[in-house]
Structures are given as structure tokens and as C-alpha cells.
Write a protein that holds these residues in place. Sequence first.
Motif: not given
Length: 710
Positions: A304-333
Amino acid sequence: MKLAPLAIGLFVAAKVVAATTPVTISEDKYSYTLQNGILAARVDKSSGDLVSLKYRGMEMVDNVSQREPGYWSHNIERAHRRITSITIDPRMNGGGRGEISLKGIADGNRMGSGPGGSVLADIEIRYTLARGDSGLYTYCIFSHPTNYAATSVGEARFCMKLNDAIFDWMTVDSNRNMEMITAYDWNHGTRMNMKEARRMNSGIDKGEVEHKYDYSANQFDVRAWGWQSSAHHIGLWFINPSVEYLSGGPTKFELSAHRDATFTDSLTAAAPPTLLNYWRGSHYGGSLCTIAATDNWNKVIGPFLIYCNAGPNRDAVWKNALAREKVETAAWPFAWVGGVDYPHKDQRATVSGKLLIEDPQAPGLVVSHLLVGLSAPDYAPAAMPRGRFGGGFGLAGGGEDDTNSTSSAESERSNTNSTAQVSTNSSGGRTNRFGRFRRRGFGGFGGFRLPRVVQWQNDAKNYEFWVRGDAKGNFSIPNVRPGTYTLHAIADGVLGEFALSNVTVRAGQTLKLGSLAWQPVRYGRQLWDIGIPNRNASEFLAGNDYFHWGWYLQYPKLFPEDITYHIGRSNFHYDWFIEQVPHNENPTNTTGRGRGRATTWTVDFPLTAAPRGTATLRLAICGVGARNLTADINGHPLGNVTNLMYNATIDRDGIGGAWSEHDLSFDAALMKAGNNTLKLTVPPGGLMSGIMYDYLRLELNDSVRTAKKD
């Protein structure tokens, strides 16, 4: 503030350099360091702990309180032998990816300590970093050869303590997305009825109770969760690309994040922001991972991934993490995993089909929230030797007197399309297979029962594969490891589950099961029901706000005369509470300590004619703190439901724990034409020792008469 052109150019150039910087691995006597110009991670060789993680030059983990900053609960520190190595050498792939391995060989000795207890198994911990990535992967491999003695795994997770000077905002889901209390607030709080609960006397939540279990999450639904920094606009997240390695299927709740709840009375104790990824937990009914001496057992937890990210505001940072989750799920295994029992894409299978619900009493039923999964066939937990092998639900040790012995798994369902095999209990009623338990001590809850059989709700030993089906019943389960499974399905609006055994899956196969007839169990004509069969209590009063401490103190204020529910007139959204608990009669009790009187809930229902035959009261229960539940109808006892398995869902402010159905059959002649009254009573006891219902239904079979009892 606008950046000058030179500053913008330098910033962009720095990002480009970081994205193209090759991965390097350096080491000294004590540690490895992985770097890629974005992240720098340092790992202790003696334990496998992540002792430093830097992002944008900032230390992300807690390196002040002298606690392990990042750790698997079962590490290699106590290993008889250690083998450390570079399993992916970035010098061999142009700096594209690097990976380190820290392996502990038990040689028959226990490894791991702390709340997770110890285990007789070899343990390998890996960390992986790729070029241009701001995420660090970690995974853990357990191996138990047949020359090791029987063992069990206690509470097992990866945990990180974060830098308290940086992180102040926690995001679990849309309901738990908030600024958090400070360590000062926690240390100066007033302790409530549990060591994990304190009323805040300062800060943003002054007057409110902070309880770490208020942030528990459904692990199937919440795949990305973490902490953010309001000042630095960065986040640190855990992301599960798959839930195959977790326990308990798609209904399992577990701890996810909180401020570390130190239990001392120190006013200066460190209480850093905390993240948890549980794969074997004891909460909300818990899960089992018992290994027989004859088991050649291996399990890969993650990556599983320990993910660090940045963005202009908290909502953007969260949405980026959710988007990264979809990328990870698509790449599994992940294609880059090698050298362990981890089948790649071409070695896995897809299993598809269509469930057709055939229920004459619900002809217009539209499938809602269909969940379909493959799990190991039900099995008896391995017999454990006496001794301290781990803590938590279903484990030998922890002060428990193990009576697991050599009981065998219960027989398979006679009809794989039914929800459960039914038997008669001592009170003349029926109870399904998930409601039959073996008596055994349970820490401070001696006399509660643990399961005779391990099934998908409480299995942590094996892998499970679950997906959501669509409204027409179609499903497709990807990336299934080869093996023999039982196919399960549950859906909102359907009491019980579908099960199809002996589903054999082969590597690389596309297995099409076709149309599967699901005939939900009915014991007769439905007279009435309360709630929605959905494995939790969310549809009842306070169900949308369950994640707050102390609803058992609010119950007597909301229902001073207890509940009377009128079939045909009452509305379960407002007139049925999420938990039936002993009635607190002390209005000055604000701590949750103490006891309450017995609480009786009444269901009034009319019948147009005096019935005959056999009636069955079906009780689907998702939270258990009571030892028994008593039922009577029109003043005639129906018996006690005593085969209850404690799951602490009420204690831990949950909405659904380990689910079971408990059915009471009785002579329908106990009912009459006109008004009838059913009473359900929880005994006096601690204020949390109650019941949470998922659903209630009364059915009548006019053609079958229950034998009279003396």
C-alpha cells in the motif's frame, strides 16, 4: 501574493529536476535511505521501522516523542536471524525504482511485541520508491513453514506517528474532515468511562468528548485517508489499492486515524497525529488469524502507498489523494513486485456473473448496494497451545483460557442459495449458522462467545475479493488469486446472504458463472418488518450521526418511557433508536460510567384474524454488548437469545459490527385477532451493554404447527 517571474521559473525548474532525479539507495551500519529528489525515507535495519520521511525538506513523522514513527506491529526486532538486502537496485534500472527488504527469520522463536502480541513466523518488510513519485510503498510478508509450532496473529497493522508541528487537520471521509484537537487539549481533558475518551476542557472542541473510535471507517469504502497541514498545504495519506489482504470483507470497520491517545495523566505527554492501516483487528467483532502447526502459510500484506502531496487548499489536497487512489487501484496488482507469493496480472483471474433475486414476497425489489465477493471456504480455527501468543479476538493468550481444542467446521449449507443453515435452539427458536458460538472467556467480558467457524466476516488468514454489483445484479471480480472459494453476495433490502461453494479459479482464467438464482430464506408470510436489512443501523434515529461518543446517555433523554413502535403508524427513521441499551436513571451522569435498568422496547401490531401454525421472529443484529436478549409476545415468553457474540460496536461508537441473525420460532396461537404486543428486553447492566439491530421481521407459516413444550 504574486510570484516574480524569476521565482516562478526557479519553482518550475525545481519540480522538473525533482521529477527526473533518479532513485538512490544508500546505507550505513544502522539504516537504509531511499531518495528521489521528492521524498527521502530512512529505515532502521534492526526493526524495519520507518524512522524518517521527508517531503519538500520537511520531516513528516514524529521524531520527538521517542516512539516508533512508522512501524509494522510485527517487526523483525526480535528475529533470531536478520537478512537485509536491496531487492530492486536502482543502479540496474537507470534510477527508475528502488526497493529494500528487511527480513527476520524466527527459527521457531516468537517475533513481534506490543498490542499485536507475538507470532511464530518469518517476517519480511519492504519499502519501495519510484522516480518522480511522492509516495513510498510498503508491504509485509508473513511466512509460517510446517516445522514451526501453531501460532496466531494478534492485532496487526502499519502505524505512523506524524509531526505534530506540521499536521493539524484530519480527513477520513466527508463526515470526519476537520481541524483536530491539540496534544494540550487531550492532556488537559477529563477522562470518561473509557481510557480512550476524554471531555475537552480547552480548544476548538471544548465541552465535547474526544474518542479515537469516532474516526473508525469502513475499510472497503475508505481507501484513502490522512492528515493535512493548514499552514503548509500538504498532506500525508494511506492509500489501499486493494482490500484483498485486509480482513472481514466489505462490512469491516476499523480504526483509521486519530490523535494518539496517551493514557497517562501527564499534562505534557506527546500525542502526535496518527494513521493506522489494520489488516487484522480486534474491533467491531474482530477477525481471526490462527495458524496450525501443519499449515504452510504465507500472506502478503500490501503493497500500500504512503502518499505525500500538496495543493492550494485542503479540499484540493484531499481530492488529489482520492484521485491517486483510483490510479493505484487501476494499477493493481503491481508489476514490480517480485520474489514473494504475489501473482501478477496474467496469473490472476476474473470471475463474473449475474445474481437474480427470486423472492415472491418482494416482486418489485430493486437491488441496492449489491456486494459480491470470493472468500476461503468456512473453516474451524486452528487449535492453539496455551500461552501468550497474541491479544485480541479469537487468540490464545492475552490471559484467556483457551478452549479451542479440535472442533470441526460446521457442515455446509444444504442449499447454497439460502442465507444460512437453520437449527433449533434450547428455547425452541431458530438461529442461523453465524449465530452459533462456543463459550469462552473474553478478557473482561468472560462468558461471551467466540465463533466455532471462521467465515468471511472474521477471516484474516486468507485473501478476499469483493466488488460492487450493479442494479441489475451483474458483477465482475478482477484480479483473483488462483484457488477454491465460496462466492458470497449481500444487498440492501435482502435479509441474509447468497452463497455458492466450490468456485475453483485458475490462473489467467475468465470464469463466467452465468445467472445465479438467489432465493432469500423465508419461513412464511411476512406480517411486518422494521428497518432495512443492510448490515448496520444507519437507517434508525441518530444513524447519520453515530460517530460521536455517548449516545447511550442521550437515549433516556430521547425516550424517557422507552420505545413503543406501532406497526403501520411509526417511522423507523425517527421512532426506533440505533441502540437498545440499559436505561440510565441518573440524569447527572455525564461520564458514561455506572449501570442502567433493564430496557424493554415494545412493538404493537394488529392482526385481522387469529393465526395458526408457526411464527418466526427474525432478529438481524449488528451490535452486541448484552449477554442476552429476552422476547415475549402478549405476555408469553418466546425465550432468550443467548448465543450473542460481543463486538463492542456500542462501546466504540460504531454503526455496524459483526453481523448475525437470531430467529425465534413459536406457536402462532400465542397471537390473536386485534392488537398484539411484542416486547424485547435487554437486561440491566453497564450503559453500553445493549443491542444494535440491523432489521426485524415477523413471519407466519400457517401450515406448520410448533410442537408444544412442557
